[in-house]
Design an enzyme around this catalytic site. Structure first.
Site, PDB file in Angstrom:
ATOM      1  N   LYS A 130      -5.711  60.063   2.003  1.00 36.67           N
ATOM      2  CA  LYS A 130      -6.649  61.139   1.662  1.00 36.67           C
ATOM      3  C   LYS A 130      -5.877  62.370   1.211  1.00 36.67           C
ATOM      4  O   LYS A 130      -5.300  63.093   2.011  1.00 36.67           O
ATOM      5  CB  LYS A 130      -7.553  61.518   2.840  1.00 36.67           C
ATOM      6  CG  LYS A 130      -8.747  62.345   2.317  1.00 36.67           C
ATOM      7  CD  LYS A 130      -9.355  63.264   3.310  1.00 36.67           C
ATOM      8  CE  LYS A 130      -8.662  64.576   3.463  1.00 36.67           C
ATOM      9  NZ  LYS A 130      -8.682  65.455   2.258  1.00 36.67           N
TER      10      LYS A 130
ATOM     11  N   GLU B 182       2.992  66.178  11.174  1.00 38.65           N
ATOM     12  CA  GLU B 182       3.983  67.142  10.684  1.00 38.65           C
ATOM     13  C   GLU B 182       3.209  68.421  10.436  1.00 38.65           C
ATOM     14  O   GLU B 182       2.394  68.479   9.517  1.00 38.65           O
ATOM     15  CB  GLU B 182       4.646  66.582   9.417  1.00 38.65           C
ATOM     16  CG  GLU B 182       5.982  67.222   9.127  1.00 38.65           C
ATOM     17  CD  GLU B 182       5.856  68.385   8.188  1.00 38.65           C
ATOM     18  OE1 GLU B 182       5.735  69.522   8.692  1.00 38.65           O
ATOM     19  OE2 GLU B 182       5.861  68.164   6.965  1.00 38.65           O
TER      20      GLU B 182
ATOM     21  N   CYS C 220       5.913  74.317   4.803  1.00 42.14           N
ATOM     22  CA  CYS C 220       5.832  74.319   6.272  1.00 42.14           C
ATOM     23  C   CYS C 220       7.140  74.785   6.892  1.00 42.14           C
ATOM     24  O   CYS C 220       7.149  75.330   7.990  1.00 42.14           O
ATOM     25  CB  CYS C 220       5.417  72.952   6.790  1.00 42.14           C
ATOM     26  SG  CYS C 220       6.428  71.630   6.155  1.00 42.14           S
TER      27      CYS C 220
ATOM     28  N   GLU D 266       1.519  81.445  11.494  1.00 48.28           N
ATOM     29  CA  GLU D 266       1.980  80.938  10.207  1.00 48.28           C
ATOM     30  C   GLU D 266       1.119  81.538   9.092  1.00 48.28           C
ATOM     31  O   GLU D 266      -0.086  81.332   9.065  1.00 48.28           O
ATOM     32  CB  GLU D 266       1.881  79.406  10.183  1.00 48.28           C
ATOM     33  CG  GLU D 266       2.453  78.816   8.905  1.00 48.28           C
ATOM     34  CD  GLU D 266       2.431  77.288   8.894  1.00 48.28           C
ATOM     35  OE1 GLU D 266       1.407  76.695   9.281  1.00 48.28           O
ATOM     36  OE2 GLU D 266       3.440  76.701   8.467  1.00 48.28           O
TER      37      GLU D 266
HETATM   38  P1  ADP Z   1      -4.501  73.926   5.058  1.00 44.47           P
HETATM   39  O1  ADP Z   1      -5.072  74.845   6.110  1.00 44.47           O
HETATM   40  O2  ADP Z   1      -3.145  74.261   4.669  1.00 44.47           O
HETATM   41  O3  ADP Z   1      -5.446  73.595   3.948  1.00 44.47           O
HETATM   42  P2  ADP Z   1      -5.214  71.669   6.559  1.00 44.47           P
HETATM   43  O4  ADP Z   1      -4.503  71.270   7.785  1.00 44.47           O
HETATM   44  O5  ADP Z   1      -6.569  72.282   6.683  1.00 44.47           O
HETATM   45  O6  ADP Z   1      -4.229  72.586   5.792  1.00 44.47           O
HETATM   46  O7  ADP Z   1      -5.349  70.463   5.544  1.00 44.47           O
HETATM   47  C1  ADP Z   1      -4.419  69.451   5.382  1.00 44.47           C
HETATM   48  C2  ADP Z   1      -5.175  68.169   5.143  1.00 44.47           C
HETATM   49  O8  ADP Z   1      -5.988  67.894   6.275  1.00 44.47           O
HETATM   50  C3  ADP Z   1      -6.109  68.169   3.949  1.00 44.47           C
HETATM   51  O9  ADP Z   1      -6.084  66.892   3.338  1.00 44.47           O
HETATM   52  C4  ADP Z   1      -7.458  68.429   4.584  1.00 44.47           C
HETATM   53  O10 ADP Z   1      -8.539  67.917   3.833  1.00 44.47           O
HETATM   54  C5  ADP Z   1      -7.315  67.660   5.872  1.00 44.47           C
HETATM   55  N1  ADP Z   1      -8.225  68.095   6.957  1.00 44.47           N
HETATM   56  C6  ADP Z   1      -8.736  69.323   7.176  1.00 44.47           C
HETATM   57  N2  ADP Z   1      -9.534  69.315   8.266  1.00 44.47           N
HETATM   58  C7  ADP Z   1      -9.512  68.061   8.763  1.00 44.47           C
HETATM   59  C8  ADP Z   1     -10.118  67.412   9.897  1.00 44.47           C
HETATM   60  N3  ADP Z   1     -10.903  68.069  10.740  1.00 44.47           N
HETATM   61  N4  ADP Z   1      -9.858  66.095  10.100  1.00 44.47           N
HETATM   62  C9  ADP Z   1      -9.034  65.427   9.276  1.00 44.47           C
HETATM   63  N5  ADP Z   1      -8.449  65.972   8.193  1.00 44.47           N
HETATM   64  C10 ADP Z   1      -8.671  67.270   7.934  1.00 44.47           C
END
Ligand code: ADP
Length: 498
Positions: free
Chosen positions: A193, A268, A302, A399
């Site tokens: 994804k 990570e 990161c 961060e």
């Molecule tokens: P950022 O805040 O830098 O966008 P995220 O951690 O929100 O980073 O996003 C990293 C990835 O995790 C993306 O692919 C996002 O769609 C996915 N993501 C965000 N929320 C969830 C969740 N609750 N469960 C699984 N994947 C998620």
């Protein structure tokens, strides 16, 4: 379409602006709901295409396809060396298409196309090549048992099964390679994804994998939002392992979701990495090094060196030096030749980063902003130095994920005292030390709580070298054989010989 489209090659333009499906069991298809996600050019803020908004129903179809491909079919019976050959061929094709991938990444993420070409694409290629080499070398071991008696005991190392992989938007192609390469080498099947902001290079990769001959269902790609598609993947009962790169907050949500079927988890996550400059450091190296540590990829890294600790004797020179490094940068659309600093990923993220700069000001720190000409439109922010931020201020602890550097001076000469300051964070991803003294360097490296410690460099990665976080920066190590271990499980076999 945006106004920099003319800078794209016809092939990239026709792919990017064309219709996109998700990849499930070898077929490109729309979301079951028919919903879509708009994808924006960060340099202009304009929508340039849309991708399916997959959700739980699509994830379920993808997991079924991955399970079928894992259980039977050509992938399940393919000799390991053949898997390795396919991964190697994929690397070759990406390398041949370096310009195309670099442009696509720049359009989608905003990063300077020259950096995508010099860093992102070669890193992805190297990762696939390195892991291709592991495919035929994943072995168990014979074990001499510790107790009395004659036995033949050995272990087998098997692919872990169906794996879900959720990746972020900051290095879309590189992150896909970090995740896919070891999983493919180990013989797993995958549901990837990509981040909703940056699905383009993952989709292109899906086309290339079919072209080089990976069987249907080995890689499935579900484009979708985190809260829907990502959450469904993390919770799915027939996924054996979930691998995630992203924020610490979402990492915790994923770990919680994974408990439903106790799937394996690797994470990570975020960082607030210290850059420590000792009085004897080579400043000609440390100044550009510290500037690149935070400003590379617009600070959206990161491992960004976001907390600079400078010994009092070099503090002024460092701050001045970094400020003049900012002056050399060219802020602009990533696709324009000569740009060294692109826009941030999204309007939302721009607000967040600007919000942190404002918080720093309100908390009483001094803000020293770069004064680079700011292009019109797009999600641009000036590189910023925050001086005099106390350790308990939010800007020192959280961060920011943008080009914002907190600088503090230290007077200590005791390594333990310096380490205590650098370690005063919930994160433990990376750190860099700048000194000419070997003893200081290695004694300090031992004292820093971080998965990676660089000496006189920062953000230097290699597919062979362990990468991952301590504390709330994550679980597990990517790269090297550690990465293969994440995607395999060990079975013990024991037979008494009498
Ligand atoms: P950022 O805040 O830098 O966008 P995220 O951690 O929100 O980073 O996003 C990293 C990835 O995790 C993306 O692919 C996002 O769609 C996915 N993501 C965000 N929320 C969830 C969740 N609750 N469960 C699984 N994947 C998620």
């Amino acid at each position: 379409m945006g106004c920099y489209d003319t800078l794209l090659s016809p092939q990239v333009a026709s792919f990017a602006f064309g219709a996109h499906g998700m990849l499930i069991g070898g077929r490109w298809q729309s979301a079951q709901s028919s919903k879509t996600i708009d994808v924006f050019d960060p340099a202009t803020g304009r929508k340039f295409t849309e991708v399916p908004a997959g959700d739980a129903a699509d994830v379920d179809l993808a997991v079924r396809a991955a399970r079928r491909a894992f259980a039977d079919g050509p992938w399940a019976t393919m000799p390991a060396a053949e898997r390795g050959r396919l991964i190697w061929q994929l690397a070759d094709r990406i390398e041949e298409l370096v310009d195309e991938f670099a442009q696509l990444e720049s359009l989608d993420n905003g990063k300077p196309v020259q950096q995508a070409k010099a860093v992102d694409v070669p890193e992805a290629v190297a990762r696939f090549r390195y892991m291709a080499g592991w495919a035929g070398k994943i072995n168990g071991e014979t074990v001499g048992l510790s107790q009395r008696g004659e036995y033949h005991a050995y272990t087998l190392r098997r692919p872990i099964g169906v794996v879900g992989q959720i990746i972020p938007w900051n290095f879309p192609l590189v992150m896909a390679a970090y995740k896919l390469a070891p999983a493919l080498a180990a013989g797993c099947t995958i549901i990837l994804k990509p981040a909703e902001q940056t699905p383009m290079t993952a989709l292109r990769l899906g086309h290339l994998m079919a072209e080089v001959g990976f069987p249907d269902g080995v890689l499935n790609i579900v484009t979708g939002y985190g809260e829907t598609a990502g959450a469904a993947l993390a919770a799915h009962g027939d996924v054996d392992k979930i691998a995630f790169t992203g924020s610490t907050e979402v990492g915790k949500a994923i770990a919680r979701a994974a408990t439903q079927n106790l799937k394996q988890v690797s994470l990570e996550l975020g960082g607030k990495s210290p850059v420590i400059v000792f009085p004897d450091a080579d400043l000609d190296r440390a100044i550009p090094g510290a500037a690149a540590a935070i400003f590379f990829n617009q600070g959206q890294t990161c491992t960004a060196g976001s907390r600079l600790f400078a010994h009092r004797t070099v503090y002024e020179k460092l701050v001045e030096g970094i400020h003049s490094e900012i002056g050399k940068m060219v802020m602009g659309p990533g696709l324009e030749a000569g740009t060294t600093l692109g826009p941030l990923i999204s309007a939302e993220h721009l607000d967040r980063v600007n919000g942190y700069i404002e918080i720093g000001r309100r908390e009483g720190a001094t803000i020293v902003s770069g004064t680079l000409p700011r292009p019109r439109g797009g999600y641009f922010v000036n590189p910023t130095i925050i001086v005099g931020a106390a350790p308990d201020m939010r800007v020192s602890r959280e961060e920011i994920f943008g080009p914002v550097l907190c600088v503090t001076a230290f007077d200590d000469d005791e390594l333990d005292a310096i380490a205590m300051k650098a370690n005063a964070t919930e994160f433990g991803l990376a750190a860099s030390l700048w000194t000419r003294d070997l003893s200081t360097a290695h004694r300090m490296a031992a004292r820093i709580d971080a998965g990676t410690v660089w000496i006189n460099t920062h953000n230097h990665f290699d597919p062979a070298l362990a990468f991952g976080g301590m504390k709330q920066s994550g679980w597990g190590r990517e790269s090297g054989f550690h990465a293969v271990e994440l995607y395999s499980s060990v079975k013990a076999v024991l037979a008494p010989l009498n």
